[in-house]
Write an enzyme that holds these catalytic residues in place. Structure first.
Site, PDB file in Angstrom:
ATOM      1  N   ASP A 167      63.930  49.968   5.764  1.00 40.17           N
ATOM      2  CA  ASP A 167      63.864  49.319   4.460  1.00 40.17           C
ATOM      3  C   ASP A 167      62.422  49.393   3.966  1.00 40.17           C
ATOM      4  O   ASP A 167      61.497  48.956   4.662  1.00 40.17           O
ATOM      5  CB  ASP A 167      64.304  47.861   4.561  1.00 40.17           C
ATOM      6  CG  ASP A 167      65.802  47.727   4.822  1.00 40.17           C
ATOM      7  OD1 ASP A 167      66.492  48.755   4.859  1.00 40.17           O
ATOM      8  OD2 ASP A 167      66.268  46.588   4.984  1.00 40.17           O
ATOM      9  N   ASP A 218      77.520  44.786  -1.384  1.00 42.11           N
ATOM     10  CA  ASP A 218      76.738  43.720  -0.773  1.00 42.11           C
ATOM     11  C   ASP A 218      77.305  42.401  -1.253  1.00 42.11           C
ATOM     12  O   ASP A 218      77.365  42.153  -2.464  1.00 42.11           O
ATOM     13  CB  ASP A 218      75.268  43.840  -1.179  1.00 42.11           C
ATOM     14  CG  ASP A 218      74.722  45.239  -0.896  1.00 42.11           C
ATOM     15  OD1 ASP A 218      75.164  45.853   0.089  1.00 42.11           O
ATOM     16  OD2 ASP A 218      73.865  45.701  -1.668  1.00 42.11           O
TER      17      ASP A 218
END
Length: 239
Positions: free
Chosen positions: A8, A129
């Protein structure tokens, strides 16, 4: 099942967030390309890359870091975060990203997902998500009324390569994945599902592997960086 180690990217660094909060970022490596090489050298077959700044800003921000990762590795990588138009999709695929992940745009412009999946077969995934079962967008900052399974089923016939399902409340919390919700999604659609959020131990991976659902793989980040998940053993178990 494939283990997708997560890189990330925030401000050029390799970080992990806690439950998607940008102000709760822990930097694990200031050289994402070196981290990617380490994952490749360990035997990983894929990389999972997320441009966190891009997810909030709606356009690529950590492009330089992504390109350095691509230059440093030979294994395929999937990328999400700030990819919201055909031009950006095409640019990343031309630069060597194997699969782009469309999240926010899957809610706000689902026709683009269909168009992209048709134009680039096998190279477009949808990122779903969710917080409490409902989809969140724009870097998880905005919650919608869409239920995960309902949205996933809209793309079943679009030709997408995979669905990446993340339980936001589990992400980075080291508390284990939402196995029941992930398995239910995988059994409800005919698209390969990748589990994300909370994978923190070998037992978590085994539970996902044996959950009686056709999961394509699982994403893990913090557990690998913290050493809670032995990468070599995890790869062995999933193979």
């Amino acid at each position: 099942m494939i283990l997708y180690p997560a890189i990330d990217l925030k401000d050029g660094n390799c970080v992990r967030l806690l439950k998607g909060e940008m102000d709760k970022a822990t930097v694990f490596n200031d050289d994402p390309a070196a981290q990617a090489r380490a994952f490749q050298d360990a035997g990983c077959e894929w990389l999972h890359l997320v441009d966190l700044n891009g997810a909030f800003e709606g356009q690529p921000v950590n492009g330089g870091a992504v390109e350095r990762i691509l230059d440093a590795t030979d294994i395929p990588a999937q990328l999400g975060g700030g990819i919201r138009d055909m031009a950006t999709i095409e640019t990343w695929l031309k630069k060597g990203i194997r699969r782009v992940i469309l999240g926010t745009v899957a809610v706000e412009n689902p026709d683009l997902v269909v168009e992209a999946a048709k134009a680039f077969p096998g190279q477009v995934a949808v990122g779903l998500d969710a917080r409490n079962g409902k989809i969140a967008t724009r870097g998880w900052a905005e919650e919608t009324h869409y239920l995960v399974t309902d949205l996933a089923q809209k793309f079943e016939d679009a030709g997408i390569a995979a669905i990446i399902y993340t339980d936001i409340e589990r992400d980075g919390a080291m508390g284990g994945p939402n196995i029941s919700a992930t398995a239910a999604l995988a059994n409800a659609v005919n698209v390969p599902v990748i589990a994300s959020g909370g994978v923190s131990s070998l037992d978590d991976l085994i539970a996902l592997r044996d959950c009686d659902a056709p999961l394509n793989g699982a994403i893990s980040g913090r557990a690998i960086y913290d050493g809670a998940l032995d990468l070599a053993e995890a790869l062995k178990v999933l193979r």
